[in-house]
Design a protein around this motif. Structure first.
Motif, PDB file in Angstrom:
ATOM      1  N   HIS A  34       0.843  -1.195   0.000  1.00 22.40           N
ATOM      2  CA  HIS A  34       0.000   0.000   0.000  1.00 22.40           C
ATOM      3  C   HIS A  34       0.879   1.247   0.000  1.00 22.40           C
ATOM      4  CE1 HIS A  34       0.878  -0.725   4.207  1.00 22.40           C
ATOM      5  NE2 HIS A  34       0.327   0.420   4.575  1.00 22.40           N
TER       6      HIS A  34
ATOM      7  N   ASP B 288       6.156   4.142   5.443  1.00 24.06           N
ATOM      8  CA  ASP B 288       7.078   3.072   5.856  1.00 24.06           C
ATOM      9  C   ASP B 288       7.183   1.963   4.804  1.00 24.06           C
ATOM     10  OD1 ASP B 288       4.424   2.324   6.377  1.00 24.06           O
ATOM     11  OD2 ASP B 288       5.035   0.860   7.874  1.00 24.06           O
TER      12      ASP B 288
ATOM     13  N   ASP C 140       0.759  -5.156   6.591  1.00 19.69           N
ATOM     14  CA  ASP C 140       0.460  -4.680   7.955  1.00 19.69           C
ATOM     15  C   ASP C 140      -0.403  -5.649   8.761  1.00 19.69           C
ATOM     16  OD1 ASP C 140       1.920  -2.346   8.016  1.00 19.69           O
ATOM     17  OD2 ASP C 140       0.297  -1.107   7.213  1.00 19.69           O
TER      18      ASP C 140
ATOM     19  N   GLN D  46       4.893  -7.064   7.848  1.00 22.82           N
ATOM     20  CA  GLN D  46       5.809  -5.930   7.645  1.00 22.82           C
ATOM     21  C   GLN D  46       6.332  -5.345   8.965  1.00 22.82           C
ATOM     22  OE1 GLN D  46       4.402  -2.156   6.729  1.00 22.82           O
ATOM     23  NE2 GLN D  46       6.397  -1.453   5.991  1.00 22.82           N
ATOM     24  N   HIS D  47       5.640  -5.622  10.054  1.00 23.72           N
ATOM     25  CA  HIS D  47       6.113  -5.183  11.375  1.00 23.72           C
ATOM     26  C   HIS D  47       6.010  -6.363  12.335  1.00 23.72           C
ATOM     27  CE1 HIS D  47       5.475  -1.009  10.034  1.00 23.72           C
ATOM     28  NE2 HIS D  47       4.304  -1.440   9.583  1.00 23.72           N
TER      29      HIS D  47
END
Ligand SMILES: [Fe+2]
Ligand SMILES: [Fe+2]
Length: 252
Positions: free
Chosen positions: A80, A84, A167, A224-225
């Motif tokens: 997206h 970040d 995410d 992603q995190h």
């Protein structure tokens, strides 16, 4: 506890097909939320998944170059439009000159605002998703709309059965804590819950993504995190998402 620099790690491999986590410098937490970047290589070609913000680019580039000639990186996938995810677009186009960027059709018009106009090769991913060819591998983008961005995709690697979830599955580590793989799932939930309750918009969007994911054979979920889910933690994570009855606007 001293902050550590973490080296890249091969998450999955089969023949000349490799799925790599691209390392981390814990000091990056001072410049924003910690992010994971990934490189998939197949037949000598590469694709970068959510290469990240401006401040992490140097580390990402250095670590990619350990595995592959940057000129052989043929694609970059953006889940997206968040800073970040796309913040390194300008150096990215310079240092990976042969990469085509894949992003939701909703965000194509916004990318030039980062100052990258000339030589930008963009492929708009339609809402239903697409296939990205890298070497002989055919990677599938999985619709993840509204989770949390209205034009949003995960990416499934059928060769090694890894799902890059963007995410979804994000965890925020408290200071002094970091691990690459989830071990204590129940404890890890505490680090994921605030993000999933606030940033994800509603139960309906989550259900749509879960329907897509259930059709896939998934051995690893790489977000992603935060930390990566392997083995039984994949099942536990999907079950936990399913148990979230009210999120985002549901709570208004
Ligand atoms: Fe985001
Ligand atoms: Fe993110």
């Amino acid at each position: 506890m001293p902050l550590k620099v973490r080296k890249p790690y091969v998450i999955a491999q089969e023949g000349d097909h490799t799925f790599i986590w691209l390392g981390l410098d814990e000091a990056e937490a001072e410049k924003g939320i910690l992010t994971n970047q990934y490189l998939i290589m197949d037949g000598g070609e590469g694709i970068l998944l959510d290469p990240g913000g401006y401040f992490v680019f140097e580390r990402v580039y250095r670590n990619v170059a350990e595995f592959i000639n940057p000129e052989k990186v043929k694609a970059v996938f953006f889940t997206h439009q968040d800073p970040d995810v796309i913040g390194s677009l300008l150096p990215l186009t310079e240092f990976f000159p042969n990469a085509t960027i894949y992003v939701s059709s909703l965000w194509v018009r916004f990318l030039p605002h980062l100052g990258a106009l000339t030589g930008l090769r963009l492929v708009e991913i339609p809402d239903e998703g697409t296939t990205i060819k890298v070497g002989k591998a055919e990677l599938r983008t999985v619709p993840a709309h509204f989770l949390h961005s209205p034009g949003n995709f995960s990416l499934y690697d059928p060769k090694v059965k890894v799902l890059f979830s963007g995410d979804i599955g994000a965890a925020v580590f408290p200071e002094g804590t970091w691990y690459l793989f989830v071990k204590d799932f129940e404890n890890h939930v505490k680090l994921m819950e605030p993000f999933h309750r606030r940033y994800l918009p509603c139960r309906k969007a989550l259900e749509a993504w879960l329907r897509h994911v259930k059709q896939l054979e998934v051995k690893v979920i790489a977000p992603q995190h935060g930390a990566i889910f392997v083995g039984d933690n994949v099942r536990k994570f999907l079950k936990w998402l399913e148990s979230l009855e009210e999120i985002g606007a549901d709570l208004l």
